[in-house]
Write a protein that holds these residues in place. Structure first.
Motif, PDB file in Angstrom:
ATOM      1  N   PHE A 207       0.862  -1.463   0.110  1.00 16.45           N
ATOM      2  CA  PHE A 207      -0.197  -0.347  -0.064  1.00 16.45           C
ATOM      3  C   PHE A 207       0.635   1.271  -0.132  1.00 16.45           C
ATOM      4  CE2 PHE A 207      -3.137  -2.625   0.157  1.00 16.45           C
ATOM      5  CZ  PHE A 207      -4.629  -2.402  -0.344  1.00 16.45           C
ATOM      6  N   ASP A 208       0.205   2.526  -0.911  1.00 15.55           N
ATOM      7  CA  ASP A 208       0.835   3.538  -0.842  1.00 15.55           C
ATOM      8  C   ASP A 208       0.874   3.893   0.615  1.00 15.55           C
ATOM      9  OD1 ASP A 208       1.875   3.340  -3.455  1.00 15.55           O
ATOM     10  OD2 ASP A 208      -0.321   3.559  -3.377  1.00 15.55           O
ATOM     11  N   ALA A 209      -0.225   4.000   1.389  1.00 17.62           N
ATOM     12  CA  ALA A 209      -0.662   5.415   2.692  1.00 17.62           C
ATOM     13  C   ALA A 209      -1.654   4.738   2.850  1.00 17.62           C
ATOM     14  CB  ALA A 209      -0.792   6.751   1.976  1.00 17.62           C
ATOM     15  N   VAL A 210      -1.978   4.745   5.118  1.00 17.43           N
ATOM     16  CA  VAL A 210      -2.475   4.211   5.398  1.00 17.43           C
ATOM     17  C   VAL A 210      -3.347   5.430   6.957  1.00 17.43           C
ATOM     18  CG1 VAL A 210      -2.351   3.059   7.621  1.00 17.43           C
ATOM     19  CG2 VAL A 210      -1.098   1.877   5.917  1.00 17.43           C
ATOM     20  N   LEU A 211      -4.637   5.723   6.505  1.00 14.33           N
ATOM     21  CA  LEU A 211      -5.380   6.656   7.290  1.00 14.33           C
ATOM     22  C   LEU A 211      -5.875   5.915   8.796  1.00 14.33           C
ATOM     23  CD1 LEU A 211      -5.322   9.196   8.318  1.00 14.33           C
ATOM     24  CD2 LEU A 211      -8.263   9.076   6.731  1.00 14.33           C
ATOM     25  N   ASP A 212      -5.165   6.100   9.655  1.00 17.31           N
ATOM     26  CA  ASP A 212      -4.786   5.343  11.319  1.00 17.31           C
ATOM     27  C   ASP A 212      -6.232   6.093  12.105  1.00 17.31           C
ATOM     28  OD1 ASP A 212      -5.236   2.968  13.268  1.00 17.31           O
ATOM     29  OD2 ASP A 212      -3.638   5.081  13.859  1.00 17.31           O
ATOM     30  N   LEU A 213      -7.314   5.384  12.132  1.00 14.66           N
ATOM     31  CA  LEU A 213      -8.297   6.023  12.664  1.00 14.66           C
ATOM     32  C   LEU A 213      -8.522   5.803  14.302  1.00 14.66           C
ATOM     33  CD1 LEU A 213     -10.551   6.945   9.581  1.00 14.66           C
ATOM     34  CD2 LEU A 213      -8.652   7.967  10.223  1.00 14.66           C
ATOM     35  N   VAL A 214      -7.992   4.753  14.297  1.00 19.18           N
ATOM     36  CA  VAL A 214      -8.330   3.630  15.925  1.00 19.18           C
ATOM     37  C   VAL A 214      -6.976   3.662  16.771  1.00 19.18           C
ATOM     38  CG1 VAL A 214      -9.169   1.378  15.982  1.00 19.18           C
ATOM     39  CG2 VAL A 214     -10.097   1.960  13.964  1.00 19.18           C
ATOM     40  N   VAL A 215      -7.924   4.202  18.304  1.00 16.21           N
ATOM     41  CA  VAL A 215      -7.125   3.740  18.625  1.00 16.21           C
ATOM     42  C   VAL A 215      -6.477   2.573  19.091  1.00 16.21           C
ATOM     43  CG1 VAL A 215      -6.281   4.668  21.461  1.00 16.21           C
ATOM     44  CG2 VAL A 215      -7.893   5.932  19.850  1.00 16.21           C
ATOM     45  N   GLY A 216      -5.049   1.733  19.481  1.00 16.93           N
ATOM     46  CA  GLY A 216      -4.752   0.606  19.949  1.00 16.93           C
ATOM     47  C   GLY A 216      -3.736   0.603  18.880  1.00 16.93           C
ATOM     48  N   ALA A 217      -3.441  -0.934  18.763  1.00 20.45           N
ATOM     49  CA  ALA A 217      -2.616  -1.657  18.008  1.00 20.45           C
ATOM     50  C   ALA A 217      -2.370  -1.448  16.187  1.00 20.45           C
ATOM     51  CB  ALA A 217      -2.920  -3.291  18.272  1.00 20.45           C
ATOM     52  N   THR A 218      -3.743  -1.269  15.938  1.00 23.55           N
ATOM     53  CA  THR A 218      -3.779  -1.114  14.175  1.00 23.55           C
ATOM     54  C   THR A 218      -2.976  -0.364  13.530  1.00 23.55           C
ATOM     55  OG1 THR A 218      -5.643   0.565  14.622  1.00 23.55           O
ATOM     56  CG2 THR A 218      -5.988  -1.318  13.808  1.00 23.55           C
ATOM     57  N   LEU A 219      -1.699   0.485  14.899  1.00 23.39           N
ATOM     58  CA  LEU A 219      -0.739   1.937  13.587  1.00 23.39           C
ATOM     59  C   LEU A 219       0.482   1.247  13.991  1.00 23.39           C
ATOM     60  CD1 LEU A 219       0.135   4.326  12.943  1.00 23.39           C
ATOM     61  CD2 LEU A 219       0.457   4.832  15.608  1.00 23.39           C
ATOM     62  N   GLU A 220       0.856   0.563  14.572  1.00 22.35           N
ATOM     63  CA  GLU A 220       2.389  -0.235  14.686  1.00 22.35           C
ATOM     64  C   GLU A 220       2.150  -1.268  13.345  1.00 22.35           C
ATOM     65  OE1 GLU A 220       5.664  -2.369  14.893  1.00 22.35           O
ATOM     66  OE2 GLU A 220       3.697  -3.184  15.056  1.00 22.35           O
ATOM     67  N   LYS A 221       0.574  -2.150  13.259  1.00 18.67           N
ATOM     68  CA  LYS A 221       1.064  -3.379  12.342  1.00 18.67           C
ATOM     69  C   LYS A 221       0.351  -1.997  10.931  1.00 18.67           C
ATOM     70  CE  LYS A 221      -2.044  -6.526  14.580  1.00 18.67           C
ATOM     71  NZ  LYS A 221      -3.540  -7.259  14.856  1.00 18.67           N
ATOM     72  N   SER A 222       0.699  -1.315  10.348  1.00 20.30           N
ATOM     73  CA  SER A 222      -0.373  -0.607   9.488  1.00 20.30           C
ATOM     74  C   SER A 222       1.437  -0.343   9.140  1.00 20.30           C
ATOM     75  CB  SER A 222      -0.139   0.703   9.670  1.00 20.30           C
ATOM     76  OG  SER A 222      -1.387   1.479  10.280  1.00 20.30           O
ATOM     77  N   PHE A 223       2.519  -0.194   9.083  1.00 23.37           N
ATOM     78  CA  PHE A 223       3.001  -0.373   8.965  1.00 23.37           C
ATOM     79  C   PHE A 223       4.065  -1.232   7.926  1.00 23.37           C
ATOM     80  CE2 PHE A 223       4.417   2.693  11.900  1.00 23.37           C
ATOM     81  CZ  PHE A 223       4.277   3.676  11.342  1.00 23.37           C
ATOM     82  N   ARG A 224       3.288  -2.597   8.192  1.00 24.99           N
ATOM     83  CA  ARG A 224       3.729  -3.951   7.507  1.00 24.99           C
ATOM     84  C   ARG A 224       2.879  -3.957   5.901  1.00 24.99           C
ATOM     85  NH1 ARG A 224       1.772  -8.366  11.908  1.00 24.99           N
ATOM     86  NH2 ARG A 224       2.061  -6.969  13.787  1.00 24.99           N
ATOM     87  N   ILE A 225       1.806  -3.205   5.808  1.00 31.52           N
ATOM     88  CA  ILE A 225       1.650  -3.267   4.908  1.00 31.52           C
ATOM     89  C   ILE A 225       1.776  -2.405   3.606  1.00 31.52           C
ATOM     90  CG2 ILE A 225      -0.851  -4.375   5.762  1.00 31.52           C
ATOM     91  CD1 ILE A 225      -2.505  -1.413   4.738  1.00 31.52           C
ATOM     92  N   LEU A 226       2.905  -1.073   3.840  1.00 36.20           N
ATOM     93  CA  LEU A 226       3.670  -0.480   3.401  1.00 36.20           C
ATOM     94  C   LEU A 226       4.150  -0.906   2.124  1.00 36.20           C
ATOM     95  CD1 LEU A 226       3.383   2.826   5.404  1.00 36.20           C
ATOM     96  CD2 LEU A 226       1.397   2.302   3.273  1.00 36.20           C
ATOM     97  N   ARG A 227       4.142  -0.173   0.827  1.00 39.00           N
ATOM     98  CA  ARG A 227       5.575  -0.475   0.014  1.00 39.00           C
ATOM     99  C   ARG A 227       6.388   0.242   0.824  1.00 39.00           C
ATOM    100  NH1 ARG A 227       6.081   4.144  -1.893  1.00 39.00           N
ATOM    101  NH2 ARG A 227       4.312   5.557  -2.725  1.00 39.00           N
ATOM    102  N   PRO A 228       7.894   0.425   0.558  1.00 39.92           N
ATOM    103  CA  PRO A 228       8.927   1.322   0.827  1.00 39.92           C
ATOM    104  C   PRO A 228       8.273   2.768   0.496  1.00 39.92           C
ATOM    105  CG  PRO A 228      10.291  -0.675   0.020  1.00 39.92           C
ATOM    106  CD  PRO A 228       8.351  -0.737  -0.580  1.00 39.92           C
ATOM    107  N   GLY A 229       8.592   4.026   1.090  1.00 41.71           N
ATOM    108  CA  GLY A 229       8.454   5.272   0.891  1.00 41.71           C
ATOM    109  C   GLY A 229       7.014   5.289   0.694  1.00 41.71           C
ATOM    110  N   GLY A 230       5.750   4.617   1.828  1.00 40.01           N
ATOM    111  CA  GLY A 230       4.933   4.427   1.816  1.00 40.01           C
ATOM    112  C   GLY A 230       4.293   5.793   3.184  1.00 40.01           C
TER     113      GLY A 230
END
Ligand SMILES: NC(=O)c1ccc[n+]([C@@H]2O[C@H](COP(=O)([O-])OP(=O)(O)OC[C@H]3O[C@@H](n4cnc5c(N)ncnc54)[C@H](OP(=O)(O)O)[C@@H]3O)[C@@H](O)[C@H]2O)c1
Length: 333
Positions: A207-230
């Motif tokens: 993925f190119d981008a993440v918009l994180d709207l949820v309090v908790g563990a989602t933020l840390e996991k978000s980095f796993r789905i990004l391409r480099p430069g995301g």
């Protein structure tokens, strides 16, 4: 007039309905006769006192961040508004005051409300709509073909973020439970992951981008789905130094505190060759004019979860604090 007042920091009983003097508009203000006001998680976060270091108030203060209504008095000085105009606003963060029959707001934060919707729908747009706009357009540069993941698509911000991202041409994946699935599909989400059954981090990649709207563990996991430069932008995670210098008029110790608090998450972002930003939205009449144009063109539809009469605002707060709203909760006068 009646107003819902933050009397001290604490639980639900720290706010109460009171009879108050009507506010008088200063130079550059309009006074709005409030027809409807939107509720937001920030209202109870302010009440609980957790935001005191960055948003201090001398209590008591009339609470409430966003309104739709009619211009009632124009303050001294030149004006772009006239008595009787139907307007909406995300009010000044330092003044609040939306949960009352009248509120004074600086004109640059006010815009004509969309002509095609009613006050209750318009009242839920300013804070969540500006947040989604500033995150997607100004921070994430979302455009045609952007592969975007929105963590938490069914709430106040998410329902507007999905639609704005589709308007900008993005391909949108989002999380929602069975309670919100039909809604986020109708709003245009291309891929929906039921967060109660499946881990998005195992299902999405490049993925190119993440918009994180949820309090908790989602933020840390978000980095796993990004391409480099995301890029990750969160509005519910950990503030970082730019939050203090760009979004808040904060003293240097706040920047230092945010630097320390975000050390781990910034390290995580760097390791994945991605970037991390925590956004605090800002009020903006220009942004509201843009959103009104989209609404009237049929490209952005406010979603109202529920509407309560103003004298039942405590019930509206109890519902908001459940964290299950599909779209926005509003109160009407
Ligand atoms: N920094 C800023 O400027 C800014 C601005 C606006 C909002 N915020 C913050 O952003 C957050 C979202 O605000 P909001 O107004 O959209 O809240 P909201 O309307 O109260 O969000 C409720 C929605 O979140 C969904 N949800 C809860 N847990 C979830 C999870 N783990 N995964 C996916 N969805 C989940 C719920 O769906 P289910 O019923 O299916 O669980 C519900 O529909 C809040 O923390 C708020 O304080 C920050």
């Amino acid at each position: 007039m009646r107003g819902y007042v933050l009397t001290r920091y604490g639980g639900p009983d720290a706010m109460e309905l009171r009879d108050l003097a009507e506010p008088q508009p200063g130079p550059g203000d309009v006074r709005i006769r409030v027809a409807a006001a939107g509720l937001n998680p920030v209202d109870f976060k302010l009440r609980e006192g957790g935001l005191r270091p960055i948003s201090p108030f001398r209590l008591p203060v009339v609470a409430g961040c966003e309104v739709a209504g009619t211009v009632d008095v124009v303050g001294p000085g030149p004006s772009r508004f006239a008595v009787g105009d139907r307007v909406y606003a995300r009010v000044d963060k330092r003044r609040l005051g939306a949960f009352a029959e009248f509120v004074c707001v600086q004109q640059e934060l006010v815009a004509a409300m969309p002509a095609s919707i009613g006050f209750a729908e318009a009242a839920g747009l300013p804070l969540a709509g500006l947040t989604a706009l500033q995150a997607l357009r100004d921070e994430l540069d979302v455009g045609p073909g952007t592969r975007l993941f929105i963590a938490g698509g069914a709430g106040g911000v998410g329902t507007l973020a999905i639609q704005l991202a589709k308007h900008f041409g993005a391909e949108v994946a989002t999380t929602a439970s069975a309670r919100g699935e039909a809604l986020v599909r109708r709003l245009g989400a291309d891929r929906i992951i039921d967060y109660t059954r499946e881990d998005f981090a195992g299902a999405l990649q490049d993925f190119d981008a993440v918009l994180d709207l949820v309090v908790g563990a989602t933020l840390e996991k978000s980095f796993r789905i990004l391409r480099p430069g995301g890029r990750v932008v969160s509005i519910a995670g950990v503030p970082e130094p730019l939050t203090a210098t760009k979004d808040l008029d904060a003293p240097p110790w706040v920047t230092a505190a945010f630097w320390v608090m975000s050390l781990g998450i910034r390290r995580r972002a760097r390791k994945a060759k991605t970037s991390y930003r925590y956004l605090f939205m800002h009020p903006s009449g220009d942004g509201l004019r843009f959103l009104a144009t989209l609404v009237d063109a049929g490209q952005l539809q406010p979603v109202v979860d529920s509407s309560y009469p103003f004298d039942r605002i405590a019930e509206a707060f109890a519902a908001l604090e459940q964290g299950r709203a599909k779209g926005k909760i509003v109160v009407t006068f």
